[in-house]
Structures are given as C-alpha cells and as structure tokens.
Design a protein around this motif. Structure first.
Motif, mmCIF file in Angstrom:
data_model
loop_
_atom_site.group_PDB
_atom_site.id
_atom_site.type_symbol
_atom_site.label_atom_id
_atom_site.label_comp_id
_atom_site.label_asym_id
_atom_site.label_seq_id
_atom_site.Cartn_x
_atom_site.Cartn_y
_atom_site.Cartn_z
ATOM 1 N N PHE A 37 0.860 -1.172 0.000
ATOM 2 C CA PHE A 37 0.000 0.000 0.000
ATOM 3 C C PHE A 37 0.900 1.226 0.000
ATOM 4 N N GLN A 39 0.854 5.753 0.876
ATOM 5 C CA GLN A 39 0.141 6.925 1.367
ATOM 6 C C GLN A 39 0.907 8.176 1.002
ATOM 7 N N ARG A 45 -4.346 6.186 2.686
ATOM 8 C CA ARG A 45 -3.523 5.082 2.217
ATOM 9 C C ARG A 45 -4.288 4.308 1.151
ATOM 10 N N ALA A 97 2.254 -5.178 3.794
ATOM 11 C CA ALA A 97 1.198 -5.710 4.657
ATOM 12 C C ALA A 97 1.015 -7.196 4.403
ATOM 13 N N ARG A 111 -8.060 -3.768 0.263
ATOM 14 C CA ARG A 111 -8.472 -2.871 1.331
ATOM 15 C C ARG A 111 -7.591 -3.055 2.561
ATOM 16 N N GLU A 112 -7.335 -1.941 3.260
ATOM 17 C CA GLU A 112 -6.493 -2.001 4.464
ATOM 18 C C GLU A 112 -7.034 -2.995 5.477
ATOM 19 N N TYR A 115 -5.811 -6.721 5.966
ATOM 20 C CA TYR A 115 -4.443 -7.063 6.382
ATOM 21 C C TYR A 115 -4.235 -6.716 7.850
ATOM 22 N N TRP A 118 1.475 -5.038 9.462
ATOM 23 C CA TRP A 118 1.951 -3.891 8.681
ATOM 24 C C TRP A 118 3.387 -3.543 9.067
#
Length: 128
Positions: A37, A39, A45, A97, A111-112, A115, A118
């Motif tokens: 990912f 940001q 992010r 992740a 999608r965050e 996961y 990190w």
C-alpha cells in the motif's frame, strides 16, 4: 505473528526505477498473502499490489499496472515491489502488509482492513 520491515525507498527522477523489499520474520511467511500500500501526503492510504501465498496470483491497482511488479521469495521471507517508469504522483510512503486469510476473503484483497500485519513504511520520492 509476523513482523515486517520495508527497505529500498529513496529519491529517484521521473522515469527511473526502484525496488522495494519487505523482510518478514517468523517461519510461516508462506502462509501469508502479502501486499503493498502507499500513502501520499494529505491523502488516504491506497492499495498498490498484492500477491498470493505461493506467488501464483497477483493483483494491481490500475494506477500502477504495467509499471510495477510484485514478487516474493518464500525461502528468504521476502516480498518485493519493482517500480519502473516512476512518476511524481508515485511519491508516497510505501507499506508492506500481510494476512493469513484467503486470497480475496470478503472482497478485502485491496483494502487495508484485509491485512493485520503492517510494516513501518519506506519513503519513495519521485522528482520531476
């Protein structure tokens, strides 16, 4: 549980390349699907790329498709992100992740929330 440490970020000119690495601790790395990912300043992010446990399946955000390649080496507990033809808009902190759930469980591949583990992130800056 797994700990993730990214490396390989830096400053590069537009059109250049970088390869990010993510080193994972633990003996069960091959049990985790992995993803990158990023940001950018002032932005949320966003998903970049994902790779399945075996490395046989990959998935990319449209914005990086054809320029970035995700890969993994389960013997070395490493996942990579090869970034070519970099653009200023690729400037961001890049995060590694991982998660043990299935490839696209509950549609969360990109999608965050999909996961659990990190890394701390590595800065990539692309100058114009």
């Amino acid at each position: 549980q797994v700990q993730l440490v990214e490396s390989g970020g830096g400053l590069v000119q537009a059109g250049g390349s970088l390869r990010l690495s993510c080193a994972a601790s633990g003996r069960t790395f091959s049990s985790y699907k992995m993803a990158w990912f990023r940001q950018a300043p002032g932005k949320e992010r966003e998903f970049v790329a994902a790779i399945s446990r075996s490395g046989g399946s990959t998935y990319y955000a449209d914005s990086v498709k054809g320029r970035f390649t995700i890969s993994r080496d389960n013997a070395k507990n490493l996942v990579y992100l090869q970034m070519n033809s970099l653009k200023p808009e690729d400037t961001a902190v890049y995060y590694c992740a991982g998660d043990v759930t299935g490839w696209n469980t509950a549609g969360r591949l990109d999608r965050e929330v999909g996961y659990v583990y990190w890394g701390q992130g590595t800065q990539v800056t692309v100058s114009s």
